[in-house]
Design an enzyme around this catalytic site. Sequence first.
Site, PDB file in Angstrom:
ATOM      1  CB  SER A 254       5.641   2.964   3.450  1.00  0.00           C
ATOM      2  OG  SER A 254       5.638   3.527   2.148  1.00  0.00           O
ATOM      3  CE  LYS A 255      11.862   5.487   7.374  1.00  0.00           C
ATOM      4  NZ  LYS A 255      12.279   4.073   7.533  1.00  0.00           N
ATOM      5  NE  ARG A 256       5.725   3.209  -1.563  1.00  0.00           N
ATOM      6  CZ  ARG A 256       4.465   3.486  -1.817  1.00  0.00           C
ATOM      7  NH1 ARG A 256       4.147   4.415  -2.682  1.00  0.00           N
ATOM      8  NH2 ARG A 256       3.500   2.810  -1.227  1.00  0.00           N
ATOM      9  CG  HIS A 257       2.514   7.306   1.750  1.00  0.00           C
ATOM     10  ND1 HIS A 257       2.651   5.976   2.085  1.00  0.00           N
ATOM     11  CD2 HIS A 257       1.647   7.344   0.713  1.00  0.00           C
ATOM     12  CE1 HIS A 257       1.875   5.242   1.294  1.00  0.00           C
ATOM     13  NE2 HIS A 257       1.268   6.048   0.447  1.00  0.00           N
ATOM     14  N   GLY A 258       6.039   9.944   3.185  1.00  0.00           N
ATOM     15  CA  GLY A 258       6.586  11.039   3.996  1.00  0.00           C
ATOM     16  C   GLY A 258       7.089  10.461   5.302  1.00  0.00           C
TER      17      GLY A 258
END
Length: 493
Positions: A254-258
């Site tokens: 998800s966006k948390r990862h990049g």
Amino acid sequence: MEVRVRYAPSPTGLQHIGGVRTALYNYFFAKSQGGKFILRIEDTDRERYSDESLQDLYDTLDWLGIRWDEGPVVGGPCGPYIQSERLELYQKYAKQLVDEGKAYYCYCTPERLEEVRKQQIASKSQYQGYDRHCANLSEEERKAAQASGIRPVIRLRVPTEGKTTFHDVLMGDITRRNRDVSPDPILLKSDGYPTYHLANVIDDHLMGITHIMRAQEWIPSGPLHILLYQAFGWQPPVYCHLPMVCGKDGQKLSKRHGDTAVRDFRAKGYLPEAILNYVTLVGWSLDGQTEFFTREELEKCFVLENIHVSSGTFDYKKLDWFNGQYIRKKSDDEIVSLITPYLQQAGFISSDVSADEKEKLYKLAPPLRERMKVLSDCVPLSAFLFRDEPCTDISQYIAKGMDESSAKEAFLRGSDIVIANEKAGKSFSETEEDVRKLSEELGVKLNGIFQPVRVAITNSTVSLPLHDSISLLGLEETERRIERAKALFTQED
Ligand code: GLU
Ligand code: ZN
């Protein structure tokens, strides 16, 4: 039997890595089997639909070089391939199920359904969901409801007894009790739009889909789809649910990862061949060791059974490495045309590239090719050539573990060697040898000398190799920047 597979995205957001991997697996499987790859647009969720998402889907597949054999734009024998253009079909089939008693009209208002839900919660009822109120309406009751002007939905009659099983190529048999399948789900909404389940099953059947490869999050829908196939008397396709794409922490990517949207990777300067190669390897391998595959190779060697059962890890560093490898394979001409838009956007070169600028770009191409991980790296790496913004932060010139006075001595003496050798026309390996001797004499690491020289010349700690930077900049300008940095060191005293 001809293999026919489909990628069936809902255009409700930008194409992300996981979606694209599903598309690639379907595409490669179709090609390797001499079958057909079909693109179908599942756009029945009108609230979340956007034109931008649809365009992004086309752009992304186009950029990756993935062409569909049937689908929007290209057409085909089972069209239209956009669900919102097939409403009459879904209505017809839903009506057919009603006529056969396998589905029924439900006239419940949202208020009633909300009331039922509240009561179920209040009474801590084991039974959650629609209470099948309209499952057995008499003809009079139905007519009365119809006459009151309520527009009904159509619900599937799900058996309350028994179990439903479907087979998955990777996961084996998956069985669920029918009473755990959502009670009598809506097939057709009151506005005449189908739900995902109805449209998906009808289209897969009418489009002759032989294998369904889709994300594992659709497994819970499997039993319901099988019940629908049974209601229609159709043979379900082969299922192959794909393991999740996770970040390094094992959580769904998800966006948390990049970045997750392919468009963002593209903007940063990832090459389509690197994305295609790496994304395919997140959850699939040929023999556990081959790493490099072109699209053409994958079109031949992709094997469904080699998809991993456990989730795949998307490693951003590994992708960078792949991308770097693919950049190194590019010719000077290719590098020049790939970096041009980035340098234009940075304002380093004009939008109508002049002959002088062209020449510079061709000189830049070889060292950039060796250093870039992503194409946008060309901006910081070449900035020293287009802009002179001297680094005035003395700490940047000082290599790790050194103090200012030893850095100063290393810089003053090291830069003298570099300049003198350049003037004498010596090779850079001779310069390196001389600098090595100096480093021994001073008892410092090589970088203790090269770092300040590099920062003086390129205004940055990340840069192209020193000898390339000097030849790009020219000796005169190099010397001027060295002198300027010397002054910075001296004025500190
Ligand atoms: N429209 C669904 C999605 O966006 C397709 C699921 C399926 O492949 O059946 O994921
Ligand atoms: Zn009802």
